[in-house]
Design a protein around this motif. Structure first.
Motif, PDB file in Angstrom:
ATOM      1  N   TYR A   1      -9.731 113.869 115.312  1.00  0.00           N
ATOM      2  CA  TYR A   1     -10.482 112.689 114.512  1.00  0.00           C
ATOM      3  C   TYR A   1      -9.322 112.335 113.713  1.00  0.00           C
ATOM      4  O   TYR A   1      -9.603 110.752 113.431  1.00  0.00           O
ATOM      5  CB  TYR A   1     -11.542 113.385 113.862  1.00  0.00           C
ATOM      6  CG  TYR A   1     -12.745 113.535 114.581  1.00  0.00           C
ATOM      7  CD1 TYR A   1     -13.125 112.712 115.791  1.00  0.00           C
ATOM      8  CD2 TYR A   1     -13.431 114.821 114.515  1.00  0.00           C
ATOM      9  CE1 TYR A   1     -14.065 112.941 116.506  1.00  0.00           C
ATOM     10  CE2 TYR A   1     -14.710 114.979 115.268  1.00  0.00           C
ATOM     11  CZ  TYR A   1     -15.001 113.889 116.366  1.00  0.00           C
ATOM     12  OH  TYR A   1     -16.074 114.223 117.002  1.00  0.00           O
ATOM     13  N   GLN A   2      -8.791 112.689 112.815  1.00  0.00           N
ATOM     14  CA  GLN A   2      -7.860 112.373 111.648  1.00  0.00           C
ATOM     15  C   GLN A   2      -7.054 111.070 112.259  1.00  0.00           C
ATOM     16  O   GLN A   2      -6.602 110.271 112.206  1.00  0.00           O
ATOM     17  CB  GLN A   2      -7.182 113.161 110.873  1.00  0.00           C
ATOM     18  CG  GLN A   2      -6.404 112.454 109.643  1.00  0.00           C
ATOM     19  CD  GLN A   2      -7.363 111.748 108.577  1.00  0.00           C
ATOM     20  OE1 GLN A   2      -8.409 112.268 108.386  1.00  0.00           O
ATOM     21  NE2 GLN A   2      -6.752 110.882 108.423  1.00  0.00           N
ATOM     22  N   ARG A   3      -6.336 111.881 113.572  1.00  0.00           N
ATOM     23  CA  ARG A   3      -5.254 110.837 114.312  1.00  0.00           C
ATOM     24  C   ARG A   3      -6.000 109.492 114.707  1.00  0.00           C
ATOM     25  O   ARG A   3      -5.391 108.531 114.715  1.00  0.00           O
ATOM     26  CB  ARG A   3      -4.676 111.525 115.302  1.00  0.00           C
ATOM     27  CG  ARG A   3      -3.893 110.855 116.175  1.00  0.00           C
ATOM     28  CD  ARG A   3      -2.804 111.709 117.006  1.00  0.00           C
ATOM     29  NE  ARG A   3      -3.574 112.618 117.823  1.00  0.00           N
ATOM     30  CZ  ARG A   3      -3.264 113.482 118.860  1.00  0.00           C
ATOM     31  NH1 ARG A   3      -1.883 113.610 118.957  1.00  0.00           N
ATOM     32  NH2 ARG A   3      -4.017 113.876 119.414  1.00  0.00           N
ATOM     33  N   SER A   4      -7.251 109.711 115.189  1.00  0.00           N
ATOM     34  CA  SER A   4      -7.896 108.610 115.651  1.00  0.00           C
ATOM     35  C   SER A   4      -8.076 107.386 114.556  1.00  0.00           C
ATOM     36  O   SER A   4      -8.070 106.384 114.865  1.00  0.00           O
ATOM     37  CB  SER A   4      -9.311 109.138 116.411  1.00  0.00           C
ATOM     38  OG  SER A   4      -8.989 109.880 117.354  1.00  0.00           O
ATOM     39  N   ILE A   5      -8.636 108.138 113.531  1.00  0.00           N
ATOM     40  CA  ILE A   5      -8.947 107.164 112.512  1.00  0.00           C
ATOM     41  C   ILE A   5      -7.613 106.404 111.836  1.00  0.00           C
ATOM     42  O   ILE A   5      -7.697 105.167 111.642  1.00  0.00           O
ATOM     43  CB  ILE A   5      -9.424 108.220 111.222  1.00  0.00           C
ATOM     44  CG1 ILE A   5     -10.942 108.574 111.746  1.00  0.00           C
ATOM     45  CG2 ILE A   5      -9.501 107.138 110.074  1.00  0.00           C
ATOM     46  CD1 ILE A   5     -11.536 109.201 110.411  1.00  0.00           C
ATOM     47  N   GLU A   6      -6.422 107.137 111.876  1.00  0.00           N
ATOM     48  CA  GLU A   6      -5.325 106.716 111.288  1.00  0.00           C
ATOM     49  C   GLU A   6      -4.805 105.566 112.179  1.00  0.00           C
ATOM     50  O   GLU A   6      -4.488 104.744 111.866  1.00  0.00           O
ATOM     51  CB  GLU A   6      -4.074 107.645 111.296  1.00  0.00           C
ATOM     52  CG  GLU A   6      -4.444 108.666 110.274  1.00  0.00           C
ATOM     53  CD  GLU A   6      -3.332 109.838 110.260  1.00  0.00           C
ATOM     54  OE1 GLU A   6      -2.636 109.902 111.229  1.00  0.00           O
ATOM     55  OE2 GLU A   6      -3.450 110.747 109.331  1.00  0.00           O
ATOM     56  N   TRP A   7      -5.026 105.698 113.776  1.00  0.00           N
ATOM     57  CA  TRP A   7      -4.681 104.558 114.462  1.00  0.00           C
ATOM     58  C   TRP A   7      -5.639 103.454 114.202  1.00  0.00           C
ATOM     59  O   TRP A   7      -5.330 102.101 114.150  1.00  0.00           O
ATOM     60  CB  TRP A   7      -4.914 104.747 116.088  1.00  0.00           C
ATOM     61  CG  TRP A   7      -4.639 103.688 116.967  1.00  0.00           C
ATOM     62  CD1 TRP A   7      -3.499 103.042 117.291  1.00  0.00           C
ATOM     63  CD2 TRP A   7      -5.813 103.265 117.646  1.00  0.00           C
ATOM     64  NE1 TRP A   7      -3.518 101.931 117.895  1.00  0.00           N
ATOM     65  CE2 TRP A   7      -4.963 101.996 118.260  1.00  0.00           C
ATOM     66  CE3 TRP A   7      -7.042 103.369 117.920  1.00  0.00           C
ATOM     67  CZ2 TRP A   7      -5.661 101.163 119.149  1.00  0.00           C
ATOM     68  CZ3 TRP A   7      -7.807 102.443 118.810  1.00  0.00           C
ATOM     69  CH2 TRP A   7      -7.233 101.215 119.475  1.00  0.00           C
ATOM     70  N   TYR A   8      -6.858 103.400 114.129  1.00  0.00           N
ATOM     71  CA  TYR A   8      -7.913 102.452 113.960  1.00  0.00           C
ATOM     72  C   TYR A   8      -7.338 101.513 112.705  1.00  0.00           C
ATOM     73  O   TYR A   8      -7.935 100.509 112.692  1.00  0.00           O
ATOM     74  CB  TYR A   8      -9.277 102.900 114.039  1.00  0.00           C
ATOM     75  CG  TYR A   8      -9.907 103.333 115.481  1.00  0.00           C
ATOM     76  CD1 TYR A   8      -9.535 102.282 116.238  1.00  0.00           C
ATOM     77  CD2 TYR A   8     -10.438 104.506 115.406  1.00  0.00           C
ATOM     78  CE1 TYR A   8     -10.145 102.690 117.976  1.00  0.00           C
ATOM     79  CE2 TYR A   8     -11.010 104.828 116.826  1.00  0.00           C
ATOM     80  CZ  TYR A   8     -10.923 103.808 118.067  1.00  0.00           C
ATOM     81  OH  TYR A   8     -11.056 104.530 119.106  1.00  0.00           O
ATOM     82  N   SER A   9      -6.875 102.362 111.517  1.00  0.00           N
ATOM     83  CA  SER A   9      -6.820 101.628 110.479  1.00  0.00           C
ATOM     84  C   SER A   9      -5.259 100.897 110.630  1.00  0.00           C
ATOM     85  O   SER A   9      -4.880 100.136 109.389  1.00  0.00           O
ATOM     86  CB  SER A   9      -6.593 102.795 109.355  1.00  0.00           C
ATOM     87  OG  SER A   9      -5.443 103.604 109.592  1.00  0.00           O
ATOM     88  N   GLN A  10      -4.562 100.844 111.426  1.00  0.00           N
ATOM     89  CA  GLN A  10      -3.246 100.196 111.627  1.00  0.00           C
ATOM     90  C   GLN A  10      -3.612  98.862 111.967  1.00  0.00           C
ATOM     91  O   GLN A  10      -4.100  98.482 112.883  1.00  0.00           O
ATOM     92  CB  GLN A  10      -2.360 101.368 112.722  1.00  0.00           C
ATOM     93  CG  GLN A  10      -1.895 102.445 112.045  1.00  0.00           C
ATOM     94  CD  GLN A  10      -1.095 103.291 112.893  1.00  0.00           C
ATOM     95  OE1 GLN A  10      -0.800 102.825 114.024  1.00  0.00           O
ATOM     96  NE2 GLN A  10      -0.740 104.650 112.629  1.00  0.00           N
TER      97      GLN A  10
END
Length: 235
Positions: free
Chosen positions: A128-137
């Protein structure tokens, strides 16, 4: 294409039952690339920039393309990058020309729950954290080749970390009101209070996808929105 073996999962928004059943289906390994879409345009001139009807694609359709049959000044950099700025109508037409279709929201979400090693990574905080980091880039100048993106358990590339993707029933994310009040409901809005009906409130990335889909219309084109095709299994 690869086989996504069917099963059940808990969608962000469900009906009376908690889990939904997804039948086994086939899904493209990669999102459709610029080169693949160019091949489609060469055979289907009605979908070229200068010819497409505005009812089927807004003014930003294939915005980064230089001409009808040229997808940019550096084709060697983006030939295998996912095509973006295509409408739902265009994506649907492309898949139908391949004898395929767009995945449903439930199929796409089901396949996207997979990490590298698990078909269902619903309880994997790192995933989940990796997904959130991508969406925030922010969007990069050039999207990477599809082969260089995240590969999940099914062998699907780029389900997370590359581009958003059209689904067949993208507007099913719209929340509906109580039946007697539906006539006055603005169906273009994704109501934040609808989160109270969510089945998995910790799945923030799913909230983001549902909110994004609910903001779309079928002729919209977005600079980080692509697609891939699916296919039902024959009986």
């Amino acid at each position: 294409m690869v086989l996504v073996k069917g099963g059940t999962f808990v969608p962000l928004y469900g009906g009376d039952s908690t889990a939904v059943k997804v039948q086994s289906f086939l899904l493209d390994v990669y999102p459709v690339t610029n080169q693949q879409y160019l091949d489609f345009l060469q055979k289907n001139p009605a979908w070229r920039k200068s010819a497409v009807k505005k009812i089927f694609a807004d003014q930003n359709y294939l915005r980064g393309w230089e001409t009808d049959l040229s997808y940019g000044p550096n084709p060697e950099k983006i030939s295998n990058s996912p095509v973006v700025s295509v409408s739902w109508f265009a994506a649907k037409a492309y898949c139908e020309c391949q004898g395929k279709r767009l995945a449903t929201v439930e199929e796409w979400e089901y396949a996207a729950m997979a990490s590298e090693t698990k078909a269902n990574a619903a309880n994997d905080e790192k995933f989940y954290q990796r997904s959130i980091e991508w969406y925030s880039q922010p969007n990069p100048t050039y999207l990477p080749p599809v082969q260089q993106s995240f590969k999940n358990y099914y062998g699907l590339y780029g389900m997370i970390g590359l581009v958003w993707e059209w689904t067949q029933d993208f507007n099913s994310a719209l929340l509906i009101g109580e039946s007697r009040a539906n006539a006055s409901l603005d169906r273009q809005l994704f109501c934040g209070s609808g989160s109270s009906g969510a089945k998995d409130t910790k799945n923030y990335v799913a909230f983001m996808r549902y909110a994004f889909r609910s903001s779309l219309k079928a002729n919209y084109t977005v600079s980080n929105l692509g697609f891939r095709c699916a296919q039902s299994l024959q009986p």
